[in-house]
Design an enzyme around this catalytic site. Sequence first.
Site, PDB file in Angstrom:
ATOM      1  N   HIS A   1      44.955  -2.470   6.248  1.00 44.27           N
ATOM      2  CA  HIS A   1      46.348  -2.897   6.097  1.00 44.27           C
ATOM      3  C   HIS A   1      46.575  -3.812   4.898  1.00 44.27           C
ATOM      4  CE1 HIS A   1      46.869  -0.969   9.924  1.00 44.27           C
ATOM      5  NE2 HIS A   1      48.110  -1.397  10.088  1.00 44.27           N
TER       6      HIS A   1
ATOM      7  N   LYS B   1      54.159  -7.862  18.114  1.00 44.17           N
ATOM      8  CA  LYS B   1      54.346  -8.325  16.733  1.00 44.17           C
ATOM      9  C   LYS B   1      55.712  -7.843  16.260  1.00 44.17           C
ATOM     10  CE  LYS B   1      49.822  -8.832  14.638  1.00 44.17           C
ATOM     11  NZ  LYS B   1      48.893  -8.298  13.617  1.00 44.17           N
TER      12      LYS B   1
ATOM     13  N   ARG C   1      67.260 -18.351  20.558  1.00 44.73           N
ATOM     14  CA  ARG C   1      65.852 -18.705  20.811  1.00 44.73           C
ATOM     15  C   ARG C   1      65.110 -17.716  21.720  1.00 44.73           C
ATOM     16  NH1 ARG C   1      68.019 -24.112  21.334  1.00 44.73           N
ATOM     17  NH2 ARG C   1      67.849 -25.130  19.300  1.00 44.73           N
TER      18      ARG C   1
ATOM     19  N   HIS D   1      49.421  -2.657   2.758  1.00 39.91           N
ATOM     20  CA  HIS D   1      50.636  -3.449   2.530  1.00 39.91           C
ATOM     21  C   HIS D   1      50.856  -3.667   1.037  1.00 39.91           C
ATOM     22  CE1 HIS D   1      50.646  -5.319   6.856  1.00 39.91           C
ATOM     23  NE2 HIS D   1      51.136  -4.099   6.830  1.00 39.91           N
TER      24      HIS D   1
ATOM     25  N   ARG E   1      42.063  -9.278  17.422  1.00 34.54           N
ATOM     26  CA  ARG E   1      43.281  -8.543  17.049  1.00 34.54           C
ATOM     27  C   ARG E   1      43.337  -8.243  15.549  1.00 34.54           C
ATOM     28  NH1 ARG E   1      49.468  -8.938  19.337  1.00 34.54           N
ATOM     29  NH2 ARG E   1      50.199  -7.184  18.082  1.00 34.54           N
TER      30      ARG E   1
ATOM     31  N   ASN F   1      44.062  -4.562  11.851  1.00 35.40           N
ATOM     32  CA  ASN F   1      44.586  -4.521  10.483  1.00 35.40           C
ATOM     33  C   ASN F   1      43.648  -3.818   9.512  1.00 35.40           C
ATOM     34  OD1 ASN F   1      47.031  -5.908  10.908  1.00 35.40           O
ATOM     35  ND2 ASN F   1      45.868  -7.809  11.108  1.00 35.40           N
TER      36      ASN F   1
ATOM     37  N   GLU G   1      47.144   5.636  12.343  1.00 32.98           N
ATOM     38  CA  GLU G   1      46.892   4.512  13.265  1.00 32.98           C
ATOM     39  C   GLU G   1      46.052   4.970  14.466  1.00 32.98           C
ATOM     40  OE1 GLU G   1      47.623   1.515  12.272  1.00 32.98           O
ATOM     41  OE2 GLU G   1      49.627   1.372  11.393  1.00 32.98           O
TER      42      GLU G   1
ATOM     43  N   GLU H   1      46.226 -13.190  17.555  1.00 30.85           N
ATOM     44  CA  GLU H   1      45.363 -12.834  16.418  1.00 30.85           C
ATOM     45  C   GLU H   1      44.542 -14.010  15.895  1.00 30.85           C
ATOM     46  OE1 GLU H   1      46.993  -9.842  13.683  1.00 30.85           O
ATOM     47  OE2 GLU H   1      45.874 -10.824  12.098  1.00 30.85           O
TER      48      GLU H   1
ATOM     49  N   LYS I   1      44.826  -0.574  22.238  1.00 27.47           N
ATOM     50  CA  LYS I   1      45.661  -1.668  21.739  1.00 27.47           C
ATOM     51  C   LYS I   1      45.903  -2.694  22.843  1.00 27.47           C
ATOM     52  CE  LYS I   1      49.105  -3.368  18.852  1.00 27.47           C
ATOM     53  NZ  LYS I   1      50.007  -3.166  17.745  1.00 27.47           N
TER      54      LYS I   1
ATOM     55  N   HIS J   1      54.246   3.827   5.898  1.00 26.26           N
ATOM     56  CA  HIS J   1      53.270   2.819   6.342  1.00 26.26           C
ATOM     57  C   HIS J   1      51.936   3.484   6.725  1.00 26.26           C
ATOM     58  CE1 HIS J   1      51.634  -0.759   8.208  1.00 26.26           C
ATOM     59  NE2 HIS J   1      51.395  -0.056   9.304  1.00 26.26           N
TER      60      HIS J   1
HETATM   61  P1  NAD Z   1      60.140   4.498  10.925  1.00 27.41           P
HETATM   62  O1  NAD Z   1      60.629   3.625  11.977  1.00 27.41           O
HETATM   63  O2  NAD Z   1      60.734   4.369   9.570  1.00 27.41           O
HETATM   64  O3  NAD Z   1      60.296   6.010  11.420  1.00 27.41           O
HETATM   65  C1  NAD Z   1      59.898   7.053  10.565  1.00 27.41           C
HETATM   66  C2  NAD Z   1      61.051   8.060  10.328  1.00 27.41           C
HETATM   67  O4  NAD Z   1      61.200   8.892  11.467  1.00 27.41           O
HETATM   68  C3  NAD Z   1      62.404   7.416  10.102  1.00 27.41           C
HETATM   69  O5  NAD Z   1      63.125   8.153   9.164  1.00 27.41           O
HETATM   70  C4  NAD Z   1      63.038   7.524  11.491  1.00 27.41           C
HETATM   71  O6  NAD Z   1      64.448   7.466  11.451  1.00 27.41           O
HETATM   72  C5  NAD Z   1      62.548   8.865  11.925  1.00 27.41           C
HETATM   73  N1  NAD Z   1      62.482   9.089  13.349  1.00 27.41           N
HETATM   74  C6  NAD Z   1      62.149   8.197  14.326  1.00 27.41           C
HETATM   75  N2  NAD Z   1      62.048   8.829  15.496  1.00 27.41           N
HETATM   76  C7  NAD Z   1      62.320  10.135  15.274  1.00 27.41           C
HETATM   77  C8  NAD Z   1      62.358  11.278  16.101  1.00 27.41           C
HETATM   78  N3  NAD Z   1      62.008  11.218  17.392  1.00 27.41           N
HETATM   79  N4  NAD Z   1      62.714  12.455  15.549  1.00 27.41           N
HETATM   80  C9  NAD Z   1      63.014  12.543  14.227  1.00 27.41           C
HETATM   81  N5  NAD Z   1      62.961  11.497  13.379  1.00 27.41           N
HETATM   82  C10 NAD Z   1      62.608  10.303  13.910  1.00 27.41           C
HETATM   83  O7  NAD Z   1      58.554   4.368  10.723  1.00 27.41           O
HETATM   84  P2  NAD Z   1      57.342   4.238  11.749  1.00 27.41           P
HETATM   85  O8  NAD Z   1      56.227   4.960  11.104  1.00 27.41           O
HETATM   86  O9  NAD Z   1      57.732   4.593  13.127  1.00 27.41           O
HETATM   87  O10 NAD Z   1      57.032   2.677  11.737  1.00 27.41           O
HETATM   88  C11 NAD Z   1      56.605   2.023  10.554  1.00 27.41           C
HETATM   89  C12 NAD Z   1      56.888   0.550  10.706  1.00 27.41           C
HETATM   90  O11 NAD Z   1      56.146   0.020  11.795  1.00 27.41           O
HETATM   91  C13 NAD Z   1      56.483  -0.250   9.471  1.00 27.41           C
HETATM   92  O12 NAD Z   1      57.499  -1.155   9.147  1.00 27.41           O
HETATM   93  C14 NAD Z   1      55.250  -1.014   9.931  1.00 27.41           C
HETATM   94  O13 NAD Z   1      55.079  -2.212   9.247  1.00 27.41           O
HETATM   95  C15 NAD Z   1      55.542  -1.204  11.389  1.00 27.41           C
HETATM   96  N6  NAD Z   1      54.359  -1.438  12.219  1.00 27.41           N
HETATM   97  C16 NAD Z   1      54.374  -2.484  13.071  1.00 27.41           C
HETATM   98  C17 NAD Z   1      53.312  -2.720  13.912  1.00 27.41           C
HETATM   99  C18 NAD Z   1      53.382  -3.837  14.912  1.00 27.41           C
HETATM  100  O14 NAD Z   1      52.363  -4.135  15.539  1.00 27.41           O
HETATM  101  N7  NAD Z   1      54.529  -4.435  15.136  1.00 27.41           N
HETATM  102  C19 NAD Z   1      52.199  -1.877  13.884  1.00 27.41           C
HETATM  103  C20 NAD Z   1      52.201  -0.803  13.000  1.00 27.41           C
HETATM  104  C21 NAD Z   1      53.291  -0.582  12.172  1.00 27.41           C
HETATM  105  N1  GLY Z   2      49.262  -3.464  14.152  1.00 24.71           N
HETATM  106  C1  GLY Z   2      48.528  -4.681  14.150  1.00 24.71           C
HETATM  107  C2  GLY Z   2      48.680  -5.475  15.393  1.00 24.71           C
HETATM  108  O1  GLY Z   2      49.461  -5.165  16.254  1.00 24.71           O
HETATM  109  O2  GLY Z   2      48.052  -6.483  15.538  1.00 24.71           O
END
Ligand code: NAD
Ligand code: GLY
Length: 360
Positions: free
Chosen positions: A245, A140, A118, A249, A238, A242, A182, A234, A224, A262
């Site tokens: 998005h 998130k 939990r 998505h 917030r 998106n 972003e 949200e 942010k 992404h």
């Molecule tokens: P990712 O985590 O897949 O990383 C991108 C690539 O870079 C991967 O191959 C990873 O292994 C590599 N990598 C990471 N750090 C590295 C480094 N320092 N050097 C070399 N390679 C490296 O993708 P991302 O773009 O970081 O994140 C995308 C994800 O984030 C999606 O799933 C998206 O939905 C999510 N997201 C979440 C939020 C939120 O608010 N929680 C907001 C935006 C995006």
């Molecule tokens: N990336 C969208 C949010 O954090 O709300």
Amino acid sequence: MKTLNVALGERSYPIYIGPGLLERTDLLARHIRSKQVMIVSNEVVAPLYLERLKASLEAHDPVELILPDGEAYKSIDSAMRIYDELLARKFSRNATLIALGGGVIGDLVGFVAATYQRGVPFVQIPTTLLSQVDSSVGGKTAVNHPRGKNMIGAFYQPLCVLADTATLDTLADRELSAGLAEVIKYGLIRDPGFFDWLENNLESLLARDPEALAYAIERSCQNKAEVVAVDERETGERATLNLGHTFGHAIETGLGYGACLHGEAVAIGMCQAADLSRRLGWLSAIDVERIVALLERARLPVVPPPDLGAERFIELMAVDKKNVDGKLRLILLEAVGRATLPVGVEIEPLRRTLNEYGRH
Ligand code: NAD
Ligand code: GLY
């Protein structure tokens, strides 16, 4: 080092931004109270940064779990692998999880932290531009479902975010661009001065000028943090984070997770949202061109994939967390620097955007 604050009362936490923070034993020691610590990373990031982080956490003798790389692994199966490991090692409710990687690892580990017994404390150590400016901040957490992105998740805030900007040195150019999508989003939704700055400094960012990158990360995180502080769950502002998005998505789910990054999907989606805003009479054609041009200069795709037709888009967009009573709601633009709250959209103008924008 720069420190920003996400102001959420007793759940407030700092975002540390700067080069070499992985080596700052003192920063992690401020936040980690447990003896048991598990670092979760992936096969790409671990060989680069795990040993450095472990050295900073020597006092805790952390255990590690290395997962395969990629969006396809932001799944309930991967969450199960982490639960298995935590249970096998008899990790208690006060144990700390550390997410070392990009947004995939951050979202996944955050989700496990929110649900294991939990809820256990966790730390975000984002290593991509996208995760440093967006996903690690705001709590998130989620895994994907085959039918929809981020459909299983929870709001759950970390103890702190430690963004070591030196980790960006090893990031692929394509991933840097994905993060810029972003960054540009913040300018578009609420910070027109930042959009102007991005227009004037994009080449420095692409050249990885440390000062320019640090400024873009700080200003993005500041935006942010302000949004999250006023609307953690949200119910209002917030949702503007998106922008693009719902389109994005749909692209990610429609093409299969990982086919389009992404940030790339969000870039295309922001162009589609801008086009639709113009059709509704809110944005001028000149503004749409300005938006598309900046995203293109950031080496991002700006037109939808040819094999994803309008009707498939509409079907995929029906699975979105902003929808209410099954009705589609989108974030659109009233100006460069001003986004709407979610608005119900008539299907015909949307269909025209999906059929006409970038289809020639
Ligand atoms: P990712 O985590 O897949 O990383 C991108 C690539 O870079 C991967 O191959 C990873 O292994 C590599 N990598 C990471 N750090 C590295 C480094 N320092 N050097 C070399 N390679 C490296 O993708 P991302 O773009 O970081 O994140 C995308 C994800 O984030 C999606 O799933 C998206 O939905 C999510 N997201 C979440 C939020 C939120 O608010 N929680 C907001 C935006 C995006
Ligand atoms: N990336 C969208 C949010 O954090 O709300």
